[in-house]
Scaffold this active site. Structure first.
Site, PDB file in Angstrom:
ATOM      1  N   CYS A  53      31.996   9.055 -63.407  1.00 15.05           N
ATOM      2  CA  CYS A  53      31.807   9.222 -61.955  1.00 15.05           C
ATOM      3  C   CYS A  53      32.970   8.654 -61.142  1.00 15.05           C
ATOM      4  CB  CYS A  53      30.495   8.586 -61.509  1.00 15.05           C
ATOM      5  SG  CYS A  53      29.087   9.319 -62.338  1.00 15.05           S
ATOM      6  N   HIS A  87      30.749   8.575 -53.941  1.00 16.31           N
ATOM      7  CA  HIS A  87      30.199   9.286 -55.099  1.00 16.31           C
ATOM      8  C   HIS A  87      28.711   9.528 -54.856  1.00 16.31           C
ATOM      9  CE1 HIS A  87      29.029  10.454 -59.011  1.00 16.31           C
ATOM     10  NE2 HIS A  87      28.374   9.339 -59.257  1.00 16.31           N
ATOM     11  N   ASN A 111      24.072  15.036 -58.713  1.00 16.79           N
ATOM     12  CA  ASN A 111      25.245  14.264 -59.127  1.00 16.79           C
ATOM     13  C   ASN A 111      26.116  15.153 -60.022  1.00 16.79           C
ATOM     14  OD1 ASN A 111      27.095  12.495 -60.224  1.00 16.79           O
ATOM     15  ND2 ASN A 111      25.599  10.931 -60.800  1.00 16.79           N
TER      16      ASN A 111
HETATM   17  O1  UT7 Z   1      26.479   8.156 -61.345  1.00 14.72           O
HETATM   18  C1  UT7 Z   1      26.201   6.829 -61.660  1.00 14.72           C
HETATM   19  C2  UT7 Z   1      25.133   6.763 -62.673  1.00 14.72           C
HETATM   20  N1  UT7 Z   1      23.796   6.956 -62.224  1.00 14.72           N
HETATM   21  C3  UT7 Z   1      23.147   6.118 -61.402  1.00 14.72           C
HETATM   22  O2  UT7 Z   1      23.744   5.263 -60.793  1.00 14.72           O
HETATM   23  C4  UT7 Z   1      21.650   6.221 -61.316  1.00 14.72           C
HETATM   24  C5  UT7 Z   1      21.095   4.889 -60.901  1.00 14.72           C
HETATM   25  N2  UT7 Z   1      19.627   4.808 -60.944  1.00 14.72           N
HETATM   26  C6  UT7 Z   1      18.830   5.520 -60.118  1.00 14.72           C
HETATM   27  O3  UT7 Z   1      19.262   6.335 -59.343  1.00 14.72           O
HETATM   28  C7  UT7 Z   1      17.347   5.206 -60.146  1.00 14.72           C
HETATM   29  O4  UT7 Z   1      17.139   4.029 -60.871  1.00 14.72           O
HETATM   30  C8  UT7 Z   1      16.483   6.369 -60.728  1.00 14.72           C
HETATM   31  C9  UT7 Z   1      16.392   7.499 -59.725  1.00 14.72           C
HETATM   32  C10 UT7 Z   1      17.060   6.875 -62.037  1.00 14.72           C
HETATM   33  C11 UT7 Z   1      15.069   5.871 -61.012  1.00 14.72           C
HETATM   34  O5  UT7 Z   1      14.474   5.377 -59.827  1.00 14.72           O
HETATM   35  P1  UT7 Z   1      13.624   4.026 -59.827  1.00 14.72           P
HETATM   36  O6  UT7 Z   1      12.988   3.886 -58.499  1.00 14.72           O
HETATM   37  O7  UT7 Z   1      14.547   2.947 -60.291  1.00 14.72           O
HETATM   38  O8  UT7 Z   1      12.491   4.353 -60.886  1.00 14.72           O
HETATM   39  P2  UT7 Z   1      12.165   3.539 -62.233  1.00 14.72           P
HETATM   40  O9  UT7 Z   1      13.292   3.648 -63.197  1.00 14.72           O
HETATM   41  O10 UT7 Z   1      11.689   2.200 -61.852  1.00 14.72           O
HETATM   42  O11 UT7 Z   1      10.945   4.362 -62.800  1.00 14.72           O
HETATM   43  C12 UT7 Z   1       9.698   4.230 -62.214  1.00 14.72           C
HETATM   44  C13 UT7 Z   1       8.724   5.085 -62.959  1.00 14.72           C
HETATM   45  C14 UT7 Z   1       8.731   4.913 -64.473  1.00 14.72           C
HETATM   46  O12 UT7 Z   1       7.382   5.031 -64.895  1.00 14.72           O
HETATM   47  P3  UT7 Z   1       6.533   3.697 -65.299  1.00 14.72           P
HETATM   48  O13 UT7 Z   1       7.284   3.076 -66.449  1.00 14.72           O
HETATM   49  O14 UT7 Z   1       6.545   2.829 -64.055  1.00 14.72           O
HETATM   50  O15 UT7 Z   1       5.204   4.257 -65.651  1.00 14.72           O
HETATM   51  C15 UT7 Z   1       9.473   6.116 -64.978  1.00 14.72           C
HETATM   52  O16 UT7 Z   1       9.034   6.552 -66.251  1.00 14.72           O
HETATM   53  O17 UT7 Z   1       9.037   6.457 -62.714  1.00 14.72           O
HETATM   54  C16 UT7 Z   1       9.097   7.157 -63.967  1.00 14.72           C
HETATM   55  N3  UT7 Z   1      10.081   8.208 -63.832  1.00 14.72           N
HETATM   56  C17 UT7 Z   1       9.771   9.422 -63.359  1.00 14.72           C
HETATM   57  N4  UT7 Z   1       8.620   9.953 -62.924  1.00 14.72           N
HETATM   58  C18 UT7 Z   1       8.657  11.213 -62.492  1.00 14.72           C
HETATM   59  C19 UT7 Z   1      11.407   8.142 -64.107  1.00 14.72           C
HETATM   60  N5  UT7 Z   1      11.961   9.329 -63.813  1.00 14.72           N
HETATM   61  C20 UT7 Z   1      10.976  10.134 -63.350  1.00 14.72           C
HETATM   62  C21 UT7 Z   1      10.937  11.457 -62.896  1.00 14.72           C
HETATM   63  N6  UT7 Z   1       9.774  11.944 -62.458  1.00 14.72           N
HETATM   64  N7  UT7 Z   1      12.052  12.218 -62.840  1.00 14.72           N
END
Ligand code: UT7
Length: 340
Positions: free
Chosen positions: A117, A267, A297
């Site tokens: 990225c 980004h 992204n």
């Molecule tokens: O380009 C640079 C690299 N990328 C990044 O910088 C990405 C950085 N991270 C993020 O953007 C965020 O952390 C995410 C969008 C990936 C995730 O958001 P979050 O608010 O941090 O969610 P989380 O990881 O805390 O997940 C919460 C819950 C989990 O379920 P449990 O364990 O609480 O039951 C995940 O399994 O949401 C679940 N989950 C989803 N549910 C529905 C994760 N992805 C999804 C999804 N749809 N797509």
């Protein structure tokens, strides 16, 4: 006498026609618009056609740039290609693109860079240095990705899959005689301690035979075939902090106040990352440009896509002061400040 300033002379972009809205994602992901949109800002993304490769998308972006007539193709004397999704393991996309453009007669050197990225800002620093050293005069810098073919369309892969899209954008960085338009400074960083706890895709292990072991029915054995993001929260907080930090540092080194910045082109990994980063920097939200809602992204392509879109629609004008921060896998991060 010519001054050896470097500036962004022209840009072009290409995104595939196929629009995949959050609602269109396969049911196996067990996700929906209600989850994706508020957490990421992504509403839809583009997916390439079957057999369409990263160098094909790049070629179309370069053709779009050349059609604008701001740079003649014959003037380009170096190619820098930034991607994490190259067509093949080797050779790199730079030479593959050069051949597709009909420029493969040996006179244009091609670099491939692998800074994910942050690839575009790393490339900007290289291009500026080459031009200011008088080595090249018109460098084609491309960020292009085909992610859709490597994403895991299952519940395990959903946190990564919903974020990414395919696209390409290109700029030509040229030597300038005046300093109204010029790249001022790029600062870049890397921290390899984050290599495998951020986002990564192993695909193979060069130290092992067979190089690739893959059993499609064995969920653990096929893990390495897909991108993995073991700690998305760690990635998120690092992205917020590092993009704010490096932006403040590069502006500070130039003695420029955040109030002087006309537009921030960050980004596009997550709209919340950019909002929080802008808040830390004390930059008003209406100066921060977005297109993550349309393209997701696109890794190395996000910043040049923003640049091309917002110069074409008249938002960014010649002479505007732009800040371009990025953070990504590696970890790698950096920021460029330039007068467009
Ligand atoms: O380009 C640079 C690299 N990328 C990044 O910088 C990405 C950085 N991270 C993020 O953007 C965020 O952390 C995410 C969008 C990936 C995730 O958001 P979050 O608010 O941090 O969610 P989380 O990881 O805390 O997940 C919460 C819950 C989990 O379920 P449990 O364990 O609480 O039951 C995940 O399994 O949401 C679940 N989950 C989803 N549910 C529905 C994760 N992805 C999804 C999804 N749809 N797509």
């Amino acid at each position: 006498m010519l001054n050896n300033f470097a500036y962004i002379r022209s840009s072009g972009m290409y995104v595939p026609d196929r629009i995949v809205r959050n609602e269109d994602l396969p049911a196996e992901l067990e996700t929906d618009d209600e989850w994706i949109r508020p957490r990421t800002g992504v509403e839809e993304r583009r997916y390439a056609k079957p057999n369409e490769k990263t160098s094909d998308l790049a070629k179309k972006a370069v053709e779009n740039l050349l059609e604008k007539g701001e740079v003649p193709a014959e003037a380009i004397d170096c190619v820098i290609f930034a991607t994490l999704s190259p067509d093949v393991f080797f050779p790199g996309c730079g030479v593959l693109l050069q051949e597709k453009l009909g420029w493969a007669d040996g006179h244009i050197p091609c670099y491939d860079i692998r800074q994910q990225c942050s690839g575009f800002v790393y490339g900007l620093q290289m291009a500026q240095a080459f031009i200011e050293a008088g080595i090249y005069e018109n460098i084609l810098l491309i960020g292009a990705e085909v992610h859709s073919n490597v994403l895991e369309f299952s519940k395990r892969g959903r946190a990564v899959t919903v974020l990414f899209g395919d696209g390409a954008a290109a700029v030509v960085i040229s030597r300038s005689m005046a300093d109204e338009s010029r790249i001022l400074l790029t600062e870049i960083h890397a921290d390899g301690a984050g290599a495998f706890n951020g986002i990564h895709m192993k695909l193979f292990d060069i130290g092992k035979k067979p190089l690739v072991y893959y059993d499609p029915y064995d969920i653990e054995a096929n893990r390495d075939m897909y991108p993995d993001m073991p700690s998305s929260k760690n990635l998120f907080t690092n992205a917020v902090r590092r993009m704010a930090e490096v932006s403040a540092s590069v502006l500070g080194r130039l003695g420029i106040s955040v109030n002087d910045v006309d537009w921030v082109l960050p980004h596009q990994a997550n709209v919340r990352i950019n909002r929080m980063s802008a808040e830390l920097l004390d930059i008003p939200e209406d100066k921060v440009l977005y297109n993550i809602h349309k393209f997701g992204n696109t890794t190395a392509a996000t910043i040049p896509l923003l640049l091309d879109e917002f110069t074409e629609n008249g938002t960014i004008k010649r002479g505007d002061l732009l800040l371009m921060p990025a953070f990504g896998s590696g970890f790698t991060w950096g920021a460029t400040v330039l007068y467009y």
